[in-house]
Write a protein that holds these residues in place. Structure first.
Motif, PDB file in Angstrom:
ATOM      1  N   ALA A  18       3.098   1.190   3.083  1.00 18.84           N
ATOM      2  CA  ALA A  18       2.103   0.112   3.106  1.00 18.84           C
ATOM      3  C   ALA A  18       2.819  -1.217   2.882  1.00 18.84           C
ATOM      4  CB  ALA A  18       1.041   0.333   2.035  1.00 18.84           C
ATOM      5  N   LEU A  19       2.455  -2.226   3.669  1.00 16.38           N
ATOM      6  CA  LEU A  19       3.011  -3.573   3.548  1.00 16.38           C
ATOM      7  C   LEU A  19       1.940  -4.518   3.021  1.00 16.38           C
ATOM      8  CD1 LEU A  19       4.962  -3.797   6.918  1.00 16.38           C
ATOM      9  CD2 LEU A  19       6.013  -4.130   4.662  1.00 16.38           C
ATOM     10  N   THR A  20       2.364  -5.489   2.205  1.00 16.08           N
ATOM     11  CA  THR A  20       1.442  -6.561   1.843  1.00 16.08           C
ATOM     12  C   THR A  20       1.092  -7.362   3.096  1.00 16.08           C
ATOM     13  OG1 THR A  20       3.390  -7.894   1.255  1.00 16.08           O
ATOM     14  CG2 THR A  20       2.220  -6.809  -0.549  1.00 16.08           C
ATOM     15  N   PRO A  21      -0.021  -8.092   3.107  1.00 19.29           N
ATOM     16  CA  PRO A  21      -0.414  -8.835   4.312  1.00 19.29           C
ATOM     17  C   PRO A  21       0.660  -9.783   4.829  1.00 19.29           C
ATOM     18  CG  PRO A  21      -2.257  -8.728   2.787  1.00 19.29           C
ATOM     19  CD  PRO A  21      -1.074  -8.143   2.064  1.00 19.29           C
ATOM     20  N   ASP A  22       1.491 -10.331   3.943  1.00 14.95           N
ATOM     21  CA  ASP A  22       2.550 -11.220   4.416  1.00 14.95           C
ATOM     22  C   ASP A  22       3.834 -10.476   4.773  1.00 14.95           C
ATOM     23  OD1 ASP A  22       3.600 -10.509   1.950  1.00 14.95           O
ATOM     24  OD2 ASP A  22       3.506 -12.528   1.084  1.00 14.95           O
ATOM     25  N   GLY A  23       3.844  -9.168   4.587  1.00 13.46           N
ATOM     26  CA  GLY A  23       4.993  -8.354   4.971  1.00 13.46           C
ATOM     27  C   GLY A  23       6.191  -8.457   4.058  1.00 13.46           C
ATOM     28  N   ARG A  24       6.055  -9.055   2.895  1.00 14.08           N
ATOM     29  CA  ARG A  24       7.206  -9.294   2.039  1.00 14.08           C
ATOM     30  C   ARG A  24       7.450  -8.166   1.030  1.00 14.08           C
ATOM     31  NH1 ARG A  24       9.392 -14.033   1.004  1.00 14.08           N
ATOM     32  NH2 ARG A  24       9.038 -13.940  -1.262  1.00 14.08           N
ATOM     33  N   LEU A  57       4.689   4.705  11.073  1.00 13.64           N
ATOM     34  CA  LEU A  57       4.708   3.292  11.466  1.00 13.64           C
ATOM     35  C   LEU A  57       3.554   2.549  10.812  1.00 13.64           C
ATOM     36  CD1 LEU A  57       5.962   1.122  13.361  1.00 13.64           C
ATOM     37  CD2 LEU A  57       4.314   1.868  15.096  1.00 13.64           C
ATOM     38  N   THR A  58       3.863   1.397  10.216  1.00 12.45           N
ATOM     39  CA  THR A  58       2.837   0.543   9.618  1.00 12.45           C
ATOM     40  C   THR A  58       3.194  -0.910   9.867  1.00 12.45           C
ATOM     41  OG1 THR A  58       1.498   0.178   7.625  1.00 12.45           O
ATOM     42  CG2 THR A  58       3.885   0.301   7.321  1.00 12.45           C
ATOM     43  N   GLY A  59       2.210  -1.806   9.711  1.00 13.36           N
ATOM     44  CA  GLY A  59       2.443  -3.218   9.968  1.00 13.36           C
ATOM     45  C   GLY A  59       1.756  -4.097   8.944  1.00 13.36           C
ATOM     46  N   ALA A  60       2.237  -5.323   8.795  1.00 18.71           N
ATOM     47  CA  ALA A  60       1.613  -6.313   7.924  1.00 18.71           C
ATOM     48  C   ALA A  60       0.424  -6.941   8.647  1.00 18.71           C
ATOM     49  CB  ALA A  60       2.630  -7.387   7.530  1.00 18.71           C
ATOM     50  N   ARG A  61      -0.650  -7.203   7.937  1.00 21.40           N
ATOM     51  CA  ARG A  61      -1.852  -7.713   8.589  1.00 21.40           C
ATOM     52  C   ARG A  61      -1.677  -9.127   9.136  1.00 21.40           C
ATOM     53  NH1 ARG A  61      -5.801  -7.888   4.547  1.00 21.40           N
ATOM     54  NH2 ARG A  61      -5.639 -10.147   4.406  1.00 21.40           N
ATOM     55  N   ASN A  62      -0.931  -9.963   8.420  1.00 24.67           N
ATOM     56  CA  ASN A  62      -0.856 -11.377   8.804  1.00 24.67           C
ATOM     57  C   ASN A  62       0.522 -11.824   9.263  1.00 24.67           C
ATOM     58  OD1 ASN A  62      -3.567 -11.611   8.000  1.00 24.67           O
ATOM     59  ND2 ASN A  62      -2.978 -12.121   5.888  1.00 24.67           N
ATOM     60  N   ALA A  63       1.464 -10.900   9.419  1.00 22.58           N
ATOM     61  CA  ALA A  63       2.833 -11.291   9.766  1.00 22.58           C
ATOM     62  C   ALA A  63       3.414 -10.294  10.765  1.00 22.58           C
ATOM     63  CB  ALA A  63       3.705 -11.343   8.505  1.00 22.58           C
ATOM     64  N   PRO A  64       4.331 -10.762  11.624  1.00 23.84           N
ATOM     65  CA  PRO A  64       4.948  -9.860  12.617  1.00 23.84           C
ATOM     66  C   PRO A  64       6.031  -8.986  11.991  1.00 23.84           C
ATOM     67  CG  PRO A  64       5.865 -12.043  12.845  1.00 23.84           C
ATOM     68  CD  PRO A  64       4.811 -12.154  11.774  1.00 23.84           C
ATOM     69  N   VAL A  65       5.624  -8.145  11.056  1.00 27.26           N
ATOM     70  CA  VAL A  65       6.546  -7.285  10.315  1.00 27.26           C
ATOM     71  C   VAL A  65       6.050  -5.841  10.437  1.00 27.26           C
ATOM     72  CG1 VAL A  65       7.598  -6.770   8.086  1.00 27.26           C
ATOM     73  CG2 VAL A  65       7.022  -9.138   8.682  1.00 27.26           C
ATOM     74  N   ILE A  66       6.941  -4.950  10.813  1.00 27.25           N
ATOM     75  CA  ILE A  66       6.615  -3.525  10.870  1.00 27.25           C
ATOM     76  C   ILE A  66       7.628  -2.752  10.034  1.00 27.25           C
ATOM     77  CG2 ILE A  66       5.537  -3.695  13.143  1.00 27.25           C
ATOM     78  CD1 ILE A  66       8.072  -2.354  14.308  1.00 27.25           C
TER      79      ILE A  66
END
Length: 697
Positions: free
Chosen positions: A102-108, A54-63
């Motif tokens: 790994a996700l970019t901070p915006d989760g895109r 499990l991982t998440g984006a730093r600045n967005a509600p994306v997992i």
């Protein structure tokens, strides 16, 4: 959404009682239909979806997470806790692992690793699927358009804070590239890269290097692309866990020294917390752990250092005998203040998005119940985050959301997203049709030296006063903990499932958490005389067997034992020392000869004494007393326990005419990568115990 989650748990719990009679009928029917029906049921259970990484984006509600379903791994992404979308399309149970998300901070944009072994990323990739040409270990990108891009061979991808660049490693090489562009190595150095951290301003990287006898931290200037590496001044020690301050100027890290094998547990100061000032190029010791509890650094994977917005450093420490999160200012010489409650262990911890609260998972109040908590950095009392009784051992932050990996008695690992007072389950695990689990009972008993032991008891559904055959399960590790629920680790999730299945076959099953395991404090984990230093944990195996034997629903002459890795070692030790208690055993990739080469720093006489104890702690030392049948299972590409350990035991058993059954998976690793291999091994074990314990063939 919180109501939906609670209702689901209530419904599943009520099914256990309401359909118990149906389960008995189902088990009886399965027995009549024979092995084919049992194989189908076990296959369906192992095929249940299991979530990990499990991982998440730093600045967005994306997992994002990896879902293993029917042995096939794919990546799922959920936005705002909604129904996820699958972003990969793997279709074969061929042992190809998918990990390192790994996700970019915006989760895109998502990066992940295809192939390889997360535990041994610098080794030759495994080939459990027996492909003509083994696969490679590669870093891949999934762009916002959905298009996949191959970044290159390597592992451990990390995005820069602005999300425009990607860094990853391949052995001792660091590679960097623009998203969607080419990546190229910027340096190669001796040793293996074991950690990569971007500075918040994106100008530099801190790289953790393992050179065997010691560890260093290298700094790479991204803009200058220097031809030289800069090192934080190293020592005759291992420097680990580099973490940048919010302004990118300072780097906190841990310096550890490995104690000698005969070092007294209450002597020596083996780790310290340091801060490096990159502007002044000066490093200083912030604090050194005192002798006694917590003098040796210990932290589970993923539990690292963190900086608060006010310039304090959060770090794990066992100064009270329990792993807690403590805090120190980066400037000044003071004693640490521990934030999390005493008499409880923390397994994961993150700062909230605003940096004002510590979010963590811990077993507060009950060592067998792991929950998610929030606590203000100002020192207020912790607040429990979830209202249900799920076991939660991992927590991440994704923008305004908190996400955890949860399990319970009937559900495999699955993500739960929390925002404010609401909970969402992006995926609702579903049981195979007609399958009902027995609810494991948490039990306590004492070893002969008075140690309080915890375990889980699985009873056959609709159990009668009649006596049943029994099995004792011993986990591996040994720093592991079994719970009255599915485990968040895939290996032990399968073991929990198999204990459930064995109970459905009519066995009384006891899983014991023996000394040297995790979850019960440092003194329990570092109990004296364990393993090759005396096998003191075998006392707990004996206590568990005695507890089983004293039960009125257990047939004392039909007690078996099974386990893998360290559990395989204890299984073999039980059969070698007490074939009068254990009528049979299933030993998965166990250690059988505990002797090691000479230990550095010990005299010849001290080494002789150590080797003598190692031998006496080994199953092979008591081979003359072994007469119970055993089943041996091992993968011949095991990097954790040498395959030769099982080959040696088979030779010794053959010499003495001790009955055994052996099975080998060619190309498999320690934790089998293919679901089909777990299924096959568990079917072998079920058939073995049925013949030896039940029908006495």
């Amino acid at each position: 959404m919180i109501g939906r989650h609670a209702r689901l748990n209530t419904l599943l719990a009520s099914c256990v009682g309401a359909l118990a009679a149906l389960f008995v009928a189902s088990a009886s029917s399965a027995a009549q239909q024979g092995d084919a029906t049992f194989r189908t049921r076990l296959s369906e259970l192992l095929a249940m979806p299991f979530a990990s990484d499990l991982t998440g984006a730093r600045n967005a509600p994306v997992i994002a997470w990896v879902e293993r379903r029917n042995g096939i791994r794919n990546i799922l992404i959920s936005d705002d806790g909604n129904v996820p979308r699958r972003v990969t399309n793997y279709t074969q149970d061929d042992g190809t692992d998918v990990w390192g998300l790994a996700l970019t901070p915006d989760g895109r944009t998502l990066a992940y690793v295809e192939g390889g072994d997360p535990e041994y990323p610098t080794d030759t990739p495994p080939n459990a699927g027996q492909l003509s040409f083994s696969g490679k270990q590669t870093v891949r990108l999934i762009l916002p358009s959905g298009r996949q891009v191959l970044a290159g061979e390597g592992h451990s991808p990390v995005f820069s804070s602005d999300g425009t660049r990607l860094a990853f490693s391949n052995g001792g090489s660091l590679l960097i590239g623009r998203i969607g562009g080419k990546t190229a190595p910027v340096f190669t150095t001796p040793g293996a890269i074991t950690g990569i951290r971007w500075s918040p301003d994106g100008s530099r990287l801190a790289v953790e290097l393992d050179r065997g006898s010691h560890g260093l931290i290298a700094l790479w200037d991204v803009a200058a692309r220097s031809t030289r590496l800069t090192f934080i001044p190293p020592a005759l020690a291992s420097d680990r866990l580099p973490t940048f301050s919010p302004d990118s100027r300072f780097i906190a890290f841990v310096r550890t020294r490995e104690p000698l094998s005969n070092a007294p547990p209450d002597k020596g100061r083996f780790w310290s917390l340091h801060v490096y000032d990159s502007a002044a190029r000066a490093e200083h010791v912030l604090w050194t752990a005192p002798e006694g509890h917590g003098s040796r650094f210990a932290a589970p994977e993923g539990l690292s250092l963190q900086w608060t917005p006010s310039g304090q450093i959060l770090f794990p420490w066992e100064g009270s005998g329990w792993r807690r999160i403590c805090v120190l200012p980066a400037i000044g010489s003071t004693e640490p203040h521990c934030l999390t409650p005493d008499n409880a262990e923390v397994s994961s911890a993150r700062l909230s998005q605003d940096g004002n609260s510590l979010l963590y998972t811990a077993n507060v109040g009950d060592p067998d119940q792991w929950r998610a908590w929030s606590q203000s950095l100002s020192g207020n009392q912790p607040v429990r985050l979830m209202t249900d009784n799920d076991e939660v051992t991992k927590l991440i932050v994704a923008g305004p959301d908190i996400a955890v990996m949860a399990t319970n008695a009937t559900q495999t690992a699955h993500p739960v997203v929390m925002r404010a007072a609401q909970q969402k389950m992006p995926v609702t695990p579903i049981l195979p049709q007609g399958m009902i689990f027995t609810m494991p009972q948490s039990v306590h008993f004492r070893s002969d030296d008075g140690l309080d032991l915890h375990g889980q008891l699985f009873l056959p559904p609709g159990a009668t006063p009649a006596r049943h055959p029994a099995l004792l399960f011993v986990h591996g590790g040994p720093q592991r903990q079994m719970l009255p629920a599915f485990n968040a680790m895939g290996y032990y999730s399968n073991a929990y499932l198999m204990n459930q299945t064995l109970a459905s076959q009519g066995y009384v099953v006891l899983s014991v958490n023996y000394r040297s395991g995790s979850g019960y404090g440092e003194a329990f984990r570092n109990a004296p005389g364990t393993g090759r230093a005396g096998a003191s944990e075998y006392r707990d195996v004996q206590a568990a067997a005695a507890w089983l034997k004293a039960r009125s629903d257990v047939e004392p002459a039909q007690i078996g034992i099974w386990g893998g890795s360290w559990g395989g070692y204890l299984t073999a030790l039980a059969l070698a020392r007490n074939s009068d208690t254990f009528a049979a055993g299933a030993d998965f990739h166990g250690v059988h000869d505990m002797t090691e080469p000479d230990h550095p720093g010990l005299s010849p006489a001290q080494n002789r004494s150590a080797h003598d104890m190692e031998w006496r702690s080994s199953p092979v030392a008591d081979i003359e007393h072994w007469h119970a049948p055993v089943m041996l299972v091992h993968g011949d590409d095991d990097r954790n326990v040498e395959f030769e350990q099982s080959v040696l035991l088979a030779r010794m058993l053959t010499t003495r005419g001790i009955p055994y059954e052996d099975h080998v998976f060619s190309g498999e690793r320690h934790a089998f990568l293919r679901m089909q291999d777990w299924l096959t091994a568990y079917l072998w074990m079920d058939s073995f115990f049925d013949r030896i314990l039940v029908h006495r063939n």
